[in-house]
Design an enzyme around this catalytic site. Sequence first.
Site, PDB file in Angstrom:
ATOM      1  N   ASP A 100       0.608  -1.316   0.208  1.00  0.00           N
ATOM      2  CA  ASP A 100       0.033   0.130  -0.194  1.00  0.00           C
ATOM      3  C   ASP A 100       0.888   1.309   0.278  1.00  0.00           C
ATOM      4  O   ASP A 100       2.370   1.064   0.352  1.00  0.00           O
ATOM      5  CB  ASP A 100      -0.672   0.118   1.478  1.00  0.00           C
ATOM      6  CG  ASP A 100      -1.398   0.935   1.050  1.00  0.00           C
ATOM      7  OD1 ASP A 100      -2.548   1.460  -0.205  1.00  0.00           O
ATOM      8  OD2 ASP A 100      -2.609   1.260   2.135  1.00  0.00           O
ATOM      9  N   ASN A 128     -10.630  -2.655  -6.286  1.00  0.00           N
ATOM     10  CA  ASN A 128     -10.427  -1.754  -6.254  1.00  0.00           C
ATOM     11  C   ASN A 128     -10.897  -1.161  -7.609  1.00  0.00           C
ATOM     12  O   ASN A 128     -10.521   0.035  -8.543  1.00  0.00           O
ATOM     13  CB  ASN A 128      -8.902  -2.312  -6.403  1.00  0.00           C
ATOM     14  CG  ASN A 128      -7.749  -2.622  -5.717  1.00  0.00           C
ATOM     15  OD1 ASN A 128      -7.078  -2.725  -5.198  1.00  0.00           O
ATOM     16  ND2 ASN A 128      -8.086  -1.033  -4.700  1.00  0.00           N
TER      17      ASN A 128
HETATM   18  C1  IPE Z   1      -5.310  -2.676  -0.357  1.00  0.00           C
HETATM   19  O1  IPE Z   1      -5.413  -1.513  -0.127  1.00  0.00           O
HETATM   20  C2  IPE Z   1      -5.034  -3.994  -1.821  1.00  0.00           C
HETATM   21  C3  IPE Z   1      -4.520  -3.758  -2.247  1.00  0.00           C
HETATM   22  C4  IPE Z   1      -3.113  -3.429  -1.612  1.00  0.00           C
HETATM   23  C5  IPE Z   1      -4.947  -4.804  -3.457  1.00  0.00           C
HETATM   24  P1  IPE Z   1      -6.072  -0.367  -0.938  1.00  0.00           P
HETATM   25  O2  IPE Z   1      -5.763   0.957  -0.888  1.00  0.00           O
HETATM   26  O3  IPE Z   1      -6.915  -0.207  -2.150  1.00  0.00           O
HETATM   27  O4  IPE Z   1      -7.158  -0.407   0.950  1.00  0.00           O
HETATM   28  P2  IPE Z   1      -7.682   0.320   1.835  1.00  0.00           P
HETATM   29  O5  IPE Z   1      -9.415   1.584   0.328  1.00  0.00           O
HETATM   30  O6  IPE Z   1      -7.006   1.477   2.205  1.00  0.00           O
HETATM   31  O7  IPE Z   1      -9.039  -0.069   2.448  1.00  0.00           O
HETATM   32  C1  IPE Z   2      -1.911   0.840  -3.137  1.00  0.00           C
HETATM   33  O1  IPE Z   2      -1.526   1.496  -3.775  1.00  0.00           O
HETATM   34  C2  IPE Z   2      -1.972  -0.519  -5.073  1.00  0.00           C
HETATM   35  C3  IPE Z   2      -2.953  -0.995  -5.112  1.00  0.00           C
HETATM   36  C4  IPE Z   2      -3.929  -0.829  -4.287  1.00  0.00           C
HETATM   37  C5  IPE Z   2      -3.283  -2.051  -6.458  1.00  0.00           C
HETATM   38  P1  IPE Z   2      -2.140   2.530  -3.768  1.00  0.00           P
HETATM   39  O2  IPE Z   2      -3.007   2.997  -5.270  1.00  0.00           O
HETATM   40  O3  IPE Z   2      -3.614   2.603  -2.571  1.00  0.00           O
HETATM   41  O4  IPE Z   2      -1.475   4.050  -2.821  1.00  0.00           O
HETATM   42  P2  IPE Z   2      -2.477   5.094  -1.427  1.00  0.00           P
HETATM   43  O5  IPE Z   2      -3.129   4.320  -0.719  1.00  0.00           O
HETATM   44  O6  IPE Z   2      -3.318   5.911  -2.711  1.00  0.00           O
HETATM   45  O7  IPE Z   2      -1.154   5.853  -1.436  1.00  0.00           O
HETATM   46 MG    MG Z   3      -4.217   2.313  -0.734  1.00  0.00          MG
END
Ligand code: IPE
Ligand code: IPE
Ligand code: MG
Length: 243
Positions: A15, A63
Amino acid sequence: MSEMKIPKHVAIILDGNGRWAKRRGLPRKLGHKAGCEALEQIVEDAARLGIKVLSIYAFSTENWKRTQDEVSALMQLFRYYIPRLRKRCFEGDIKVETIGDMSLFDEDLIRGIDDLKRDTKDFKRMTFVLGLNYGSRDEIRRAAVKLAEKVKAGELEPEAITEEMISQSLDTAVLEYPDPDLLIRTSGEQRLSNFMLWQNAYAEMYFPELLWPDFKKADLVKAVEVYNSRDRRYGGRNEADNG
Ligand code: IPE
Ligand code: IPE
Ligand code: MG
């Protein structure tokens, strides 16, 4: 280092790609690209450390709620990543598995990933598991459907359903070690976001503040050290407590 206990299954909720990009004034997709590069290196580092199963939450069932632009950038990145991953797996004796319902992906992507799974199926050093359109609630729902079908066919009594049968009906059933010993989530967030709810029942959890693209081998080693400092009790007695 030599006496360190290496967790068999390490799961990572990667993340912080978006925030990494934002801090640099870059579009989110460049954060995902940097995240992919970090991941490529960590796969190799994990295999070298002796981890047997490394699972990664790459794309969640939630997502799809992101902008179309971001979703298609992620899909493009998966496409681009497959041949690079293939090379790593062949060099590193690494098998690829997936969890999640890939049926919603484009056909060429499904084919590319299926080919990669088939071509690496005999590799032994480590299994690299990609969560693709993975959501734990969806996985449990699909497992419930499988078991209900057996009941309907008269092959199973409802009361005969065991925890083991539920585990065996989850996507992770194909793994040698289905339950993570250590769960890492980067970026400081401390939640599961629908990742392996059943399997993480007794995982040790570690939440470094680092954004995923900045996560390096030393951080993985640190996570393993933290894991070594934990006392896993599984609801039983503390070993140090002899009273
Ligand atoms: C969890 O991260 C999903 C993945 C890493 C694929 P998100 O960034 O989507 O989760 P939330 O929205 O912060 O809970
Ligand atoms: C995690 O990074 C990757 C996926 C969920 C695919 P994020 O895209 O959630 O990054 P933040 O949380 O917005 O920084
Ligand atoms: Mg995220």
